[in-house]
Write a protein that holds these residues in place. Structure first.
Motif, mmCIF file in Angstrom:
data_model
loop_
_atom_site.group_PDB
_atom_site.id
_atom_site.type_symbol
_atom_site.label_atom_id
_atom_site.label_comp_id
_atom_site.label_asym_id
_atom_site.label_seq_id
_atom_site.Cartn_x
_atom_site.Cartn_y
_atom_site.Cartn_z
ATOM 1 N N VAL A 1 -9.697 -0.486 -8.204
ATOM 2 C CA VAL A 1 -8.333 -0.148 -8.624
ATOM 3 C C VAL A 1 -7.542 0.436 -7.454
ATOM 4 C CG1 VAL A 1 -6.951 1.378 -10.094
ATOM 5 C CG2 VAL A 1 -8.904 0.139 -11.050
ATOM 6 N N ALA A 2 -8.169 1.325 -6.684
ATOM 7 C CA ALA A 2 -7.483 1.916 -5.533
ATOM 8 C C ALA A 2 -7.081 0.837 -4.531
ATOM 9 C CB ALA A 2 -8.384 2.956 -4.864
ATOM 10 N N ASP A 3 -7.959 -0.126 -4.292
ATOM 11 C CA ASP A 3 -7.625 -1.202 -3.353
ATOM 12 C C ASP A 3 -6.537 -2.109 -3.912
ATOM 13 O OD1 ASP A 3 -9.300 -0.512 -1.222
ATOM 14 O OD2 ASP A 3 -11.030 -1.469 -2.159
ATOM 15 N N GLU A 4 -6.596 -2.404 -5.213
ATOM 16 C CA GLU A 4 -5.546 -3.238 -5.813
ATOM 17 C C GLU A 4 -4.178 -2.567 -5.676
ATOM 18 O OE1 GLU A 4 -5.942 -6.179 -6.621
ATOM 19 O OE2 GLU A 4 -7.806 -6.572 -7.683
ATOM 20 N N LEU A 5 -4.125 -1.276 -5.899
ATOM 21 C CA LEU A 5 -2.851 -0.564 -5.785
ATOM 22 C C LEU A 5 -2.366 -0.541 -4.339
ATOM 23 C CD1 LEU A 5 -3.530 2.384 -8.262
ATOM 24 C CD2 LEU A 5 -2.117 0.341 -8.653
ATOM 25 N N ALA A 6 -3.286 -0.359 -3.393
ATOM 26 C CA ALA A 6 -2.900 -0.369 -1.974
ATOM 27 C C ALA A 6 -2.355 -1.727 -1.572
ATOM 28 C CB ALA A 6 -4.095 -0.001 -1.109
ATOM 29 N N LEU A 7 -2.944 -2.793 -2.105
ATOM 30 C CA LEU A 7 -2.508 -4.147 -1.756
ATOM 31 C C LEU A 7 -1.121 -4.461 -2.306
ATOM 32 C CD1 LEU A 7 -5.940 -5.892 -2.298
ATOM 33 C CD2 LEU A 7 -4.631 -5.985 -0.172
ATOM 34 N N ARG A 8 -0.676 -3.684 -3.278
ATOM 35 C CA ARG A 8 0.642 -3.901 -3.875
ATOM 36 C C ARG A 8 1.665 -2.864 -3.418
ATOM 37 N NH1 ARG A 8 -3.250 -6.056 -6.294
ATOM 38 N NH2 ARG A 8 -3.023 -7.922 -7.603
ATOM 39 N N ASP A 9 1.280 -2.013 -2.497
ATOM 40 C CA ASP A 9 2.158 -0.962 -1.993
ATOM 41 C C ASP A 9 2.814 -1.442 -0.700
ATOM 42 O OD1 ASP A 9 3.360 1.276 -0.921
ATOM 43 O OD2 ASP A 9 1.655 2.610 -1.286
ATOM 44 N N PRO A 10 4.131 -1.595 -0.678
ATOM 45 C CA PRO A 10 4.809 -2.100 0.525
ATOM 46 C C PRO A 10 4.608 -1.226 1.759
ATOM 47 C CG PRO A 10 6.292 -2.125 -1.358
ATOM 48 C CD PRO A 10 5.076 -1.370 -1.783
ATOM 49 N N SER A 11 4.205 0.032 1.564
ATOM 50 C CA SER A 11 4.031 0.920 2.710
ATOM 51 C C SER A 11 2.639 0.821 3.334
ATOM 52 C CB SER A 11 4.299 2.368 2.294
ATOM 53 O OG SER A 11 3.302 2.834 1.394
ATOM 54 N N THR A 12 1.732 0.080 2.733
ATOM 55 C CA THR A 12 0.377 -0.031 3.277
ATOM 56 C C THR A 12 0.403 -0.842 4.567
ATOM 57 O OG1 THR A 12 -0.542 0.010 1.035
ATOM 58 C CG2 THR A 12 -2.002 -0.728 2.802
ATOM 59 N N PRO A 13 -0.100 -0.299 5.680
ATOM 60 C CA PRO A 13 -0.091 -1.052 6.939
ATOM 61 C C PRO A 13 -1.057 -2.238 6.892
ATOM 62 C CG PRO A 13 -1.259 1.018 7.209
ATOM 63 C CD PRO A 13 -0.657 1.061 5.840
ATOM 64 N N GLU A 14 -0.831 -3.198 7.786
ATOM 65 C CA GLU A 14 -1.590 -4.440 7.746
ATOM 66 C C GLU A 14 -3.094 -4.216 7.889
ATOM 67 O OE1 GLU A 14 -2.775 -8.235 7.285
ATOM 68 O OE2 GLU A 14 -0.781 -7.437 6.868
ATOM 69 N N ASP A 15 -3.520 -3.330 8.786
ATOM 70 C CA ASP A 15 -4.961 -3.139 8.950
ATOM 71 C C ASP A 15 -5.589 -2.602 7.671
ATOM 72 O OD1 ASP A 15 -3.737 -0.649 9.186
ATOM 73 O OD2 ASP A 15 -5.008 0.019 10.844
#
Length: 303
Positions: A64-78
């Motif tokens: 769930v944490a990774d899914e939310l990060a993948l949908r957060d526009p502020s998450t950097p590419e790495d």
């Protein structure tokens, strides 16, 4: 016999795909991938598969944490790449453990549940097709073409043939992980969409079977000629004669139609090969001219 064959005994054995529903989304996926960052050079250091928690409840929380990060526009590419790699490994593991369903599925937020269910179902359908091997294939793994380039080809083929971009993307994903896998199948199929030469000669309009645009356009023509407009499942079955393959394509296509983040997730995924020693990560830079024993590879490339 299908005019298309998958790259290995089954593409399902290899891909992240492992990968991937219907209709045409109103808009293309947005904010997908930094193509220059994802299509990077060969890794300089050994690449290992992400490690999951031993507790399925924790696996669910981490997913769930990774899914939310993948949908957060502020998450950097790495961080997006790392989250997608963990996401992929989690779906592979959960797919092998139906006994975890009652633990993990209740943890998935309602807004992510459709994506979760489609990925688990696709994974299980592909796994049902897979036969583990004690050797690794004679493949070369390279970065796929840039994400926006591929999306342009899918959209062009959709406009020309009426076959949804998301179905073409799902097939490209399952067959060769968007063109990352370079190799000829045991049946002689070639290129990013895995055509037999005779079939490509009929639908390729003089193009190059290894060229992503030419192959995607030919796939659209082939599916359209086999009645995709009225019966997508039948057309996909003609592409690969397995009901599990049809179900997996439909699930991944549905995920990409419904969730703008889905294509970017799949684009960042790695190539895995299903072996007698379990899932083997084949990183960018893997290159073998003949099949090699799994244990020989693991001796020098621990997972």
């Amino acid at each position: 016999m299908s005019p298309f064959r998958v790259v290995a005994p089954l593409a399902a054995a290899a891909l992240t795909l492992t990968l991937a529903g219907c209709g045409h989304p109103a808009t293309a996926p947005v904010a997908l991938v930094s193509t220059t960052a994802v299509a990077a050079a060969e890794p300089a250091a050994p690449v290992t598969s992400p490690r999951l928690a031993s507790d399925p409840a924790r696996i669910g929380d981490d997913l769930v944490a990774d899914e939310l990060a993948l949908r957060d526009p502020s998450t950097p590419e790495d961080a997006l790449v790392a989250a997608a790699h963990r996401q992929q490994v989690a779906y592979r593991a959960i797919g092998r453990h139906p006994d975890w369903d009652g633990i993990i599925r209740p943890k998935i937020p309602p807004e992510l549940l459709g994506f979760y269910d489609r990925n688990i179902e696709a994974r299980r359908q592909l796994a049902a097709m897979a036969v583990p091997s004690d050797t690794l294939p004679a493949w070369r793994i390279e970065p796929p073409p840039p994400a926006d380039e591929l999306l342009g080809y899918y959209r062009e083929a959709e406009a020309a043939t009426g076959v949804g971009w998301n179905y073409l993307a799902a097939i490209n994903f399952i067959e060769t992980r968007f063109g990352s896998i370079h190799g000829v199948s045991t049946a002689g199929a070639e290129g990013p969409m895995q055509f037999l030469p005779s079939t490509f000669a009929a639908f390729g309009e003089g193009g190059d079977v290894r060229n992503p645009r030419d192959a995607i356009m030919a796939a659209g023509r082939y599916l359209a000629a086999n009645g995709f407009a009225t019966d997508p499942d039948r057309a996909i079955f003609r592409y690969n004669n397995a009901s599990q393959y049809v179900a997996a394509v439909s699930q991944y296509a549905a995920a990409m139609a419904a969730d703008p983040a889905a294509f970017g997730d799949y684009y960042r995924w790695d190539v895995y090969y299903f072996s007698t020693a379990g899932d083997i990560l084949l990183p960018i830079g893997f290159a073998e001219t003949e099949r090699i024993p799994v244990q020989d590879y693991l001796a020098t490339h621990p997972q």
